[in-house]
Design a protein around this motif. Structure first.
Motif, PDB file in Angstrom:
ATOM      1  N   ARG A 138      -9.413  -7.170   1.722  1.00 21.57           N
ATOM      2  CA  ARG A 138     -10.138  -6.001   1.226  1.00 21.57           C
ATOM      3  C   ARG A 138     -10.143  -5.984  -0.299  1.00 21.57           C
ATOM      4  O   ARG A 138      -9.157  -6.308  -0.946  1.00 21.57           O
ATOM      5  CB  ARG A 138      -9.505  -4.712   1.751  1.00 21.57           C
ATOM      6  CG  ARG A 138      -9.807  -4.440   3.222  1.00 21.57           C
ATOM      7  CD  ARG A 138      -9.399  -3.021   3.583  1.00 21.57           C
ATOM      8  NE  ARG A 138     -10.091  -2.021   2.797  1.00 21.57           N
ATOM      9  CZ  ARG A 138     -11.258  -1.480   3.121  1.00 21.57           C
ATOM     10  NH1 ARG A 138     -11.871  -1.869   4.230  1.00 21.57           N
ATOM     11  NH2 ARG A 138     -11.817  -0.586   2.339  1.00 21.57           N
ATOM     12  N   ASP A 192     -10.264  -3.356  -2.199  1.00 19.37           N
ATOM     13  CA  ASP A 192      -9.353  -2.319  -2.704  1.00 19.37           C
ATOM     14  C   ASP A 192      -7.905  -2.579  -2.309  1.00 19.37           C
ATOM     15  O   ASP A 192      -7.040  -1.726  -2.490  1.00 19.37           O
ATOM     16  CB  ASP A 192      -9.775  -0.932  -2.222  1.00 19.37           C
ATOM     17  CG  ASP A 192      -9.755  -0.822  -0.696  1.00 19.37           C
ATOM     18  OD1 ASP A 192      -9.417  -1.825  -0.017  1.00 19.37           O
ATOM     19  OD2 ASP A 192     -10.072   0.256  -0.178  1.00 19.37           O
ATOM     20  N   ASP A 233     -10.994  -3.905  10.080  1.00 18.15           N
ATOM     21  CA  ASP A 233      -9.797  -4.334   9.345  1.00 18.15           C
ATOM     22  C   ASP A 233      -8.681  -4.726  10.309  1.00 18.15           C
ATOM     23  O   ASP A 233      -7.920  -5.665  10.036  1.00 18.15           O
ATOM     24  CB  ASP A 233      -9.327  -3.217   8.422  1.00 18.15           C
ATOM     25  CG  ASP A 233     -10.359  -2.894   7.349  1.00 18.15           C
ATOM     26  OD1 ASP A 233     -10.879  -3.837   6.733  1.00 18.15           O
ATOM     27  OD2 ASP A 233     -10.662  -1.701   7.147  1.00 18.15           O
ATOM     28  N   GLY A 268      -6.987  11.078   5.974  1.00 20.30           N
ATOM     29  CA  GLY A 268      -8.268  10.398   5.908  1.00 20.30           C
ATOM     30  C   GLY A 268      -8.329   9.106   6.685  1.00 20.30           C
ATOM     31  O   GLY A 268      -9.388   8.466   6.738  1.00 20.30           O
ATOM     32  N   GLN A 295       0.836  -1.193   0.000  1.00 15.18           N
ATOM     33  CA  GLN A 295       0.000   0.000   0.000  1.00 15.18           C
ATOM     34  C   GLN A 295       0.878   1.254   0.000  1.00 15.18           C
ATOM     35  O   GLN A 295       1.715   1.422   0.909  1.00 15.18           O
ATOM     36  CB  GLN A 295      -0.934   0.029   1.216  1.00 15.18           C
ATOM     37  CG  GLN A 295      -1.961  -1.093   1.246  1.00 15.18           C
ATOM     38  CD  GLN A 295      -1.402  -2.424   1.710  1.00 15.18           C
ATOM     39  OE1 GLN A 295      -0.293  -2.474   2.240  1.00 15.18           O
ATOM     40  NE2 GLN A 295      -2.158  -3.492   1.500  1.00 15.18           N
ATOM     41  N   VAL A 340      -6.670   2.472  -0.032  1.00 15.55           N
ATOM     42  CA  VAL A 340      -7.371   3.731   0.242  1.00 15.55           C
ATOM     43  C   VAL A 340      -7.498   3.867   1.761  1.00 15.55           C
ATOM     44  O   VAL A 340      -8.332   3.196   2.373  1.00 15.55           O
ATOM     45  CB  VAL A 340      -8.762   3.760  -0.422  1.00 15.55           C
ATOM     46  CG1 VAL A 340      -9.443   5.104  -0.153  1.00 15.55           C
ATOM     47  CG2 VAL A 340      -8.637   3.497  -1.911  1.00 15.55           C
ATOM     48  N   GLY A 392      -6.580  -2.507   0.398  1.00 13.35           N
ATOM     49  CA  GLY A 392      -6.127  -1.621   1.471  1.00 13.35           C
ATOM     50  C   GLY A 392      -5.398  -0.391   0.998  1.00 13.35           C
ATOM     51  O   GLY A 392      -4.668   0.236   1.773  1.00 13.35           O
ATOM     52  N   PRO A 428      -9.163   6.772   9.441  1.00  9.02           N
ATOM     53  CA  PRO A 428     -10.124   6.959  10.535  1.00  9.02           C
ATOM     54  C   PRO A 428      -9.472   6.890  11.912  1.00  9.02           C
ATOM     55  O   PRO A 428      -8.443   6.233  12.101  1.00  9.02           O
ATOM     56  CB  PRO A 428     -11.117   5.802  10.340  1.00  9.02           C
ATOM     57  CG  PRO A 428     -10.936   5.364   8.926  1.00  9.02           C
ATOM     58  CD  PRO A 428      -9.503   5.616   8.589  1.00  9.02           C
ATOM     59  N   ALA A 449      -8.766   6.087   3.691  1.00 11.86           N
ATOM     60  CA  ALA A 449     -10.036   6.598   4.208  1.00 11.86           C
ATOM     61  C   ALA A 449     -11.090   5.504   4.299  1.00 11.86           C
ATOM     62  O   ALA A 449     -12.083   5.652   5.034  1.00 11.86           O
ATOM     63  CB  ALA A 449     -10.545   7.743   3.318  1.00 11.86           C
ATOM     64  N   GLY A 450     -10.918   4.415   3.565  1.00 11.24           N
ATOM     65  CA  GLY A 450     -11.916   3.354   3.589  1.00 11.24           C
ATOM     66  C   GLY A 450     -11.698   2.318   4.670  1.00 11.24           C
ATOM     67  O   GLY A 450     -12.494   1.391   4.814  1.00 11.24           O
ATOM     68  N   LEU A 451     -10.631   2.446   5.445  1.00 13.07           N
ATOM     69  CA  LEU A 451     -10.330   1.456   6.474  1.00 13.07           C
ATOM     70  C   LEU A 451     -11.180   1.675   7.711  1.00 13.07           C
ATOM     71  O   LEU A 451     -11.570   2.806   8.037  1.00 13.07           O
ATOM     72  CB  LEU A 451      -8.844   1.503   6.837  1.00 13.07           C
ATOM     73  CG  LEU A 451      -7.867   1.238   5.678  1.00 13.07           C
ATOM     74  CD1 LEU A 451      -6.443   1.364   6.158  1.00 13.07           C
ATOM     75  CD2 LEU A 451      -8.118  -0.143   5.070  1.00 13.07           C
ATOM     76  N   ARG A 452     -11.445   0.595   8.432  1.00 10.65           N
ATOM     77  CA  ARG A 452     -12.244   0.650   9.650  1.00 10.65           C
ATOM     78  C   ARG A 452     -11.617  -0.232  10.725  1.00 10.65           C
ATOM     79  O   ARG A 452     -10.671  -0.974  10.474  1.00 10.65           O
ATOM     80  CB  ARG A 452     -13.693   0.183   9.367  1.00 10.65           C
ATOM     81  CG  ARG A 452     -14.458   1.084   8.423  1.00 10.65           C
ATOM     82  CD  ARG A 452     -14.704   2.455   9.053  1.00 10.65           C
ATOM     83  NE  ARG A 452     -15.494   3.313   8.182  1.00 10.65           N
ATOM     84  CZ  ARG A 452     -14.979   4.161   7.312  1.00 10.65           C
ATOM     85  NH1 ARG A 452     -13.662   4.262   7.187  1.00 10.65           N
ATOM     86  NH2 ARG A 452     -15.760   4.907   6.554  1.00 10.65           N
TER      87      ARG A 452
END
Length: 819
Positions: free
Chosen positions: A357, A359, A371, A421, A312, A363, A361, A423, A365-368
Motif C-alpha cells: 500500500r 500509505d 488488502d 473507520g 501501523q 490509514v 497501511g 471497513p 479507513a482506506g483498507l479494503r
C-alpha cells in the motif's frame, strides 16, 4: 520512612521526575530487612552481619583476626601466608597473637579522645603515645593517670563516602591525603569538589558505604538486596562495594544509568540482578500496557511481548488492547508462546500492508477486502519460498481472523477507537483459512533401539556426582511420561500409595491448571524417588517438608525450596545426548542413523504413551494416565505413518486366525490399495479382531446379534496383534465368573444369565493357545519382526467402547536401565 531510611549525605537533592519512583521504591522496603542487613540510616552505610547466611561472610579462623576467610582452611590472605611460613600445626598456629596491620580506623583508648590510634599494638593516638613514652608509663598506668586528658578531633574526612576521621589539620584522613596527592601529581587541573564526591571510601570488612549516592539509587540497592535475600540469593560483599563505588563515580541518578561495558562478571551479574529485582518490584499492568514492549510478568506470565514490530499505529494500539484483554484469561507456562504466536500473525499482516500500500497501511479507513487477499497471497508466496511452513501459514491466518474479530467485539472500531473507520469487509472468512496440515502421522516417540541406548548410558549424565538431580529428573520423565516442568517442580512429598498399597506419584499438571494429580508408578520408580527424598532431607534437615523440593537446585537455594530449572535439565540432556555415539535404528534390513535432534526431554512423554498403547492399554485409560480431558489429545501421542502401517499390516496378515485358531493365510500377501479399501468396507472392527457379519458391518460393529460372543461365530477373524486383548478378555471372563458365583443374594436365573459359559472360556483359551503355539514356531528374528509390526498396528487401532469390561490393572512398563 523516606527521610529516615534514605537521607543522603551531604544533601538530599532528588532529580526531577525521580520523586514518585523514590516513594514507590521506599514503600516496598521493610524495616525488618533493614535491621537484618545492619542498615545505619544516619551514616548511610550497611554493616553486614558476618553471621548472616546470605549477606555475611566467613571469618578467618585465626583468633582475633576478624577478616574474611577464604579457601579450604578459611584463612585471610595475611594469615594464610603466615601459616605457610610457620611450619606449625593449624591448631597451634590459630592461637598465636595476631599483629597484622588493621585497615579499620580505631579511636584512641583514652576515653573521649577524638583522634584515631596510631597502630593496633600502640592503642593510642600520636599525641597520647608521645606523652606516654615521655612519662615512661605502662599503658594501663597512663590511662589511669589523672593528668591524661582527651583531645579534640579534627572532624570527619571530607571525602563524601569516607567514614574515617582526620588525623590532622588537613581536609582528609591519611589514606585520602595520599590519594589526593597522587591525583595532583598526575593531573594538573582537577576539580577537588568533584573528586571528593566521587572518590570511594576506605574499604572496611563488612561495611558498605552508600554515602554520596543519589537517594533513588540507595533505595534501589536496598530493595534489590531485600528481594535477593528473600529468594535465598547470597550477595558478594566485594562485588556490592565495587558496584556502589562505580555508581558514585559516574554520579548516576538511577541504577540503570551505569554502563555494563567492561564490568567483571561478579559485578555485572550483581548489577543486572539488582536492576531486574527493582524492575519486577515496580511492575504494574496499568503502566505496562501503555508501553510498546511489555514485560508480561506484570500480567502473571513470563517473557516479553514486543509490539514495535507492528509499524501501523492503529494496528499496534489494537494489538496492545487485544493483548491486555487476552493475557488475564491465559494460564500455564505456554500462555506467552500462544499470545506471541497470534501476535506474529499481526506482524505478518503489518508487513503485507507496509509492502503493497502507498500509505503503508497507516490509514485504517482506506483498507479494503483486497488488502487481506494480498496478505493471503503473500503467505502463499512465503511458504513457496520456504520462509514459512504450511502449519505456520495456517496459524497466522487463524490468528489474524480471531484477533480482528475480537478487536471488533472490544469496540475498537467505534468512533474514537484506534480502529475507527475500519471497513466491515476487512476481516477473514472461514473459507479464507488454508486447510490445517495433518500432523497426526508425525512420529514423535523414540524407537526402541534409541531408548535402549539412552537407558544404558544414564550413568554418563552424572559421572562425577554433580548432576544427580538432572539424572533423576530424566529417569522420572522416562518412567512416568510427565512433562519436564512437572518433574522439575515435584515437591518432596510427591510419593504416596493407593488403596491397595501400591505407589503413586503426586504431581501438578501446570499446563491444564490441575493440581494434586495421582499417577500409578512402578515400584522401582518409587524406590528411585524414595532414595532422592532421603538425600534431599539429609541436605536440608531443618526445612519444613511442605516447602522442600524433591529436586532442589544447588544455586541460590540455602533452604531447598527452589527446584531445578527445566532449561538447565534440557541443556545437560542435550550435552549428554550429543556426547553419545550415533543412534542406529533398523528399517527393514537396513540400519540407518537416527536424528539425535529429535531426542528431547518431551519425547519421553510420547514414548510413555507409545509403550502403553503397544501394551494394549485402552484409550480411555491412557487418557487418564496422560491427564488429558480429550481423547483426541491422546491420539496425538501415538500416530503412525501410512507406510509403516501398510508394512505392519502385511506382516501381521500372515498370522491371521479364525475362531477355531486355524491360520487363514499361511503366507503374507501383498494387498493392493483397492483391496484394502474393499476389506475395510466389508469388515468391521470388533473387540478382538474383525467381523464380516453383514448387519454388524452395516452398523459399524455396533449391532452384534450375539452380543460380542465372537469366538462362537464364523464371521469372526483375528490376528496376532489382538493377543493382548484376548488375554485381557480371558482375564475378564474369569474375574466375572468368580464375582457372579460369589453373589449369593442374586436370583438363580440372573446368575445363570450373567455367568460366562465354560465353553466360551475354553474357546478363548484354545484360540490364545493356538496363536502362541504358532508364534513359538517362528525364529527369534521373525518373532521380533512380528512384535514390532503388532506394535505399529495397535497404534492406529480405534478404541472400542461397545463391550463392557472390568478394567485390568495398568501394567508396569518401565524401560530397563543399569544401576
Amino acid at each position: 520512612m523516606t527521610a529516615t531510611v534514605l537521607r543522603a549525605l551531604p544533601s538530599d537533592v532528588v532529580p526531577e521526575g525521580a520523586t514518585e519512583m523514590l516513594d514507590r521504591v521506599t514503600a516496598l522496603i521493610g524495616k525488618a530487612f533493614l535491621d537484618e542487613a545492619g542498615w545505619d540510616a544516619g551514616q548511610q552505610v550497611l554493616r553486614l552481619p558476618a553471621e548472616h547466611r546470605l549477606l555475611g561472610r566467613p571469618l578467618c579462623r585465626v583468633d582475633d583476626c576478624g577478616k574474611h576467610g577464604v579457601g579450604l582452611l578459611r584463612l585471610c590472605d595475611s594469615c594464610k601466608n603466615r601459616f605457610e611460613a610457620s611450619a606449625l600445626a593449624f591448631d597451634a598456629f590459630r592461637v598465636l597473637p595476631r599483629h597484622a596491620r588493621n585497615t579499620q580506623q580505631v579511636m584512641c583508648s583514652v576515653e573521649g579522645c577524638g583522634l584515631p590510634q596510631m597502630t593496633a599494638p600502640v592503642q593510642l593516638c600520636r599525641v597520647h603515645h608521645y606523652q606516654r613514652t615521655r612519662c615512661k608509663l605502662a599503658l594501663e598506668d597512663f590511662l589511669a593517670h589523672p593528668n591524661t586528658r582527651p583531645l579534640p578531633g579534627y572532624g570527619p574526612c571530607r571525602v563524601v563516602a569516607c567514614l574515617r576521621v582526620r588525623e590532622g589539620a588537613g581536609p582528609y584522613c591519611t589514606p585520602h591525603l595520599n590519594r589526593w596527592a597522587k591525583v595532583r601529581r598526575q593531573e594538573v587541573t582537577v576539580d577537588e569538589e568533584h573528586w571528593r564526591s566521587t572518590s570511594p571510601g576506605i574499604a572496611q570488612e563488612g561495611v558498605i558505604s552508600l554515602r554520596g549516592l543519589a537517594p533513588l539509587i540507595v533505595a534501589q540497592i536496598l530493595l534489590g538486596l531485600q528481594m535477593r535475600t528473600r529468594e535465598g540469593t547470597k550477595t558478594n560483599e566485594d562485588a556490592l562495594r565495587i558496584v556502589c563505588d562505580l555508581l558514585r563515580q559516574r554520579q548516576a541518578v538511577t541504577i540503570g544509568d551505569l554502563s555494563e561495558h567492561g564490568l567483571p562478571k561478579p559485578q555485572l551479574n550483581l548489577l543486572r540482578m539488582l536492576r531486574t529485582y527493582v524492575h519486577r518490584a515496580l511492575l504494574d499492568p496499568e503502566t505496562e500496557r501503555h508501553k510498546t514492549r511489555w514485560d508480561i510478568r506484570a500480567f502473571g506470565h513470563a517473557g516479553i511481548l514486543d509490539f514495535t514490530r507492528i509499524s501501523q499505529p492503529w494496528l499496534r494500539e489494537g494489538a496492545m488492547r487485544w493483548a491486555a484483554d487476552n493475557l488475564p484469561k491465559r494460564r500455564g507456562k505456554g500462555a506467552t508462546s500462544q499470545v506471541r504466536m497470534q501476535l506474529d500473525g499481526l506482524v505478518l499482516l503489518s508487513a503485507s500492508l507496509r509492502a503493497h500500500r502507498l500509505d503503508r497501511g497507516e490509514v485504517p479507513a482506506g483498507l479494503r477486502r483486497v488488502d487481506l487477499e494480498n496478505f493471503l497471497a503473500r503467505l502463499v508466496f512465503l511458504q513457496d519460498r520456504g520462509e514459512l511452513s504450511a502449519y505456520m501459514r495456517y496459524r497466522a491466518c487463524r490468528a489474524v481472523r480471531a484477533v480482528l474479530a475480537r478487536m471488533r467485539v472490544l469496540g475498537l472500531t467505534r468512533p474514537g477507537g484506534p480502529l475507527a473507520g475500519l471497513p466491515d469487509d476487512f476481516h477473514l472468512l472461514r473459507d479464507d483459512l488454508p486447510p490445517e496440515p495433518d500432523r497426526r502421522d508425525e512420529e514423535r516417540d523414540l524407537p526402541q533401539e534409541v531408548m535402549r541406548q539412552l537407558c544404558s548410558n544414564l550413568p554418563a549424565i552424572d559421572p562425577e556426582g554433580t548432576s544427580r538431580q538432572t539424572r533423576i529428573a530424566i529417569e522420572l520423565m522416562i518412567d512416568t511420561g510427565r512433562r519436564p516442568d512437572e518433574i522439575c517442580a515435584l515437591p518432596w512429598e510427591c510419593l504416596s500409595t493407593d488403596r491397595d498399597g501400591k505407589p503413586v506419584l503426586v504431581y501438578n499438571n501446570y499446563k491444564e491448571h490441575r493440581f494434586g494429580r495421582r499417577l500409578p508408578i512402578a515400584q522401582a520408580t518409587a524406590d528411585l524417588i524414595a532414595d532422592q527424598q532421603r538425600l534431599t532431607r539429609g541436605r536440608y534437615p531443618d526445612t519444613a517438608l511442605s516447602r522442600l523440593k524433591l529436586l532442589p537446585t544447588r544455586i541460590r537455594n540455602p533452604d531447598g525450596s527452589r527446584s531445578i530449572l527445566e532449561s538447565g535439565v534440557a541443556a545437560r540432556h542435550r550435552q549428554w545426548v550429543d556426547a553419545m555415539p550415533p543412534f542406529m535404528v533398523q528399517i527393514g534390513d537396513t540400519a540407518v542413523e537416527f536424528d539425535r535432534d529429535r531426542i528431547v526431554p518431551y519425547a519421553y512423554r510420547h514414548c510413555y504413551a507409545q509403550r502403553h498403547a503397544d501394551a494394549g492399554v485402552p484409550g480411555e485409560v491412557l487418557r487418564e494416565l496422560l491427564d488429558h480431558e480429550s481423547y483426541d489429545a491422546v491420539q496425538a501421542y501415538y500416530r503412525v505413518t501410512e507406510q509403516r502401517r501398510r508394512q505392519a499390516v502385511e506382516r501381521v496378515t500372515a498370522m491371521q486366525f479364525d475362531r477355531h485358531g486355524e491360520r487363514t493365510w499361511r503366507e503374507a500377501v501383498q494387498i493392493l490399495a483397492a483391496d484394502r479399501v474393499r476389506l475395510g468396507v466389508e469388515q468391521a472392527a470388533v473387540p478382538f479382531g474383525r467381523c464380516s457379519e453383514p448387519s454388524n458391518v452395516q452398523a459399524g460393529g455396533g449391532a452384534c446379534p450375539i452380543r460380542y460372543r465372537c469366538v462362537g461365530c464364523d464371521h469372526f477373524t483375528t490376528d496376532v496383534s489382538y493377543l493382548p486383548d484376548l488375554n485381557a478378555y480371558l482375564d475378564d471372563l474369569l474375574r466375572n465368573r468368580e464375582r457372579v458365583l460369589s453373589m449369593a443374594e442374586a436370583d438363580a436365573w440372573a446368575r445363570a444369565e450373567a455367568l460366562p459359559s465354560d465353553e466360551e472360556i475354553s474357546r478363548v483359551r484354545r484360540l490364545i493357545g493356538r496363536v502362541k503355539q504358532d508364534l513359538s514356531s517362528l525364529s527369534a528374528e521373525e518373532r521380533e519382526q512380528i512384535e514390532h509390526a503388532c506394535a505399529t498396528v495397535r497404534k492406529s487401532r480405534p478404541t472400542l467402547l461397545g463391550m463392557p469390561r472390568v478394567r485390568p490393572p495398568v501394567p508396569e512398563l518401565r524401560p530397563e536401565r543399569p544401576r
